[in-house]
Design a protein around this motif. Structure first.
Motif, PDB file in Angstrom:
ATOM      1  N   LYS A 266     -49.277  12.790 -24.850  1.00 15.70           N
ATOM      2  CA  LYS A 266     -48.363  13.636 -24.095  1.00 15.70           C
ATOM      3  C   LYS A 266     -47.291  14.219 -25.020  1.00 15.70           C
ATOM      4  N   LEU A 267     -46.766  13.382 -25.914  1.00 18.54           N
ATOM      5  CA  LEU A 267     -45.747  13.854 -26.855  1.00 18.54           C
ATOM      6  C   LEU A 267     -46.317  14.878 -27.827  1.00 18.54           C
ATOM      7  N   VAL A 268     -47.531  14.639 -28.298  1.00 13.99           N
ATOM      8  CA  VAL A 268     -48.180  15.573 -29.221  1.00 13.99           C
ATOM      9  C   VAL A 268     -48.430  16.903 -28.526  1.00 13.99           C
ATOM     10  N   ARG A 269     -48.888  16.868 -27.281  1.00 18.50           N
ATOM     11  CA  ARG A 269     -49.142  18.074 -26.512  1.00 18.50           C
ATOM     12  C   ARG A 269     -47.859  18.872 -26.322  1.00 18.50           C
ATOM     13  N   ARG A 270     -46.766  18.198 -25.972  1.00 21.27           N
ATOM     14  CA  ARG A 270     -45.485  18.871 -25.772  1.00 21.27           C
ATOM     15  C   ARG A 270     -44.993  19.484 -27.078  1.00 21.27           C
TER      16      ARG A 270
END
Length: 119
Positions: free
Chosen positions: A6-10
């Motif tokens: 999720k952090l990488v996507r954001r």
């Protein structure tokens, strides 16, 4: 692992937005940072790398009011719009910082628009 994804996507979304959006002295970038409890906005001139003005939900006049986080976000948007108009700025470029245009981020944008900023 799901949190990491999720952090990488954001972060990827954030980089994609920053490639397309740049602020100038005439039309600065309105950058939004959202934490779990607070929200922070800055007017940034990317040409010189200077923060022109800033507002957050931790400002005394906003912190004194007992309202929900969304209502505080709207007040932050209005506060940054007031500061921008004092500096003679009427148009900005909106940078949502990889967050979805929903909830508190949307409330900041609506508050700024209602107070007179164009983006």
């Amino acid at each position: 692992m799901k949190t990491d994804n999720k952090l990488v996507r954001r972060q990827k979304i954030r980089y994609s937005i920053r490639k397309k959006v740049a602020g100038t002295n005439v039309r600065p970038r309105l950058s939004v940072f959202r934490s779990n409890s607070d929200i922070y906005v800055q007017l940034i001139d990317d040409v010189t790398g200077v923060t022109i003005a800033a507002a957050s939900s931790k400002d005394k006049e906003i912190l004194a009011q007992k309202v929900t986080k969304i209502e505080k976000s709207k007040l932050v948007g209005a506060a940054i719009a007031r500061k921008a108009t004092e500096l003679g700025l009427s148009a900005v470029v909106f940078d949502r910082g990889g967050n979805l245009y929903h909830g508190r981020v949307k409330a900041v944008a609506e508050g700024a628009r209602e107070a007179g900023l164009n983006f």
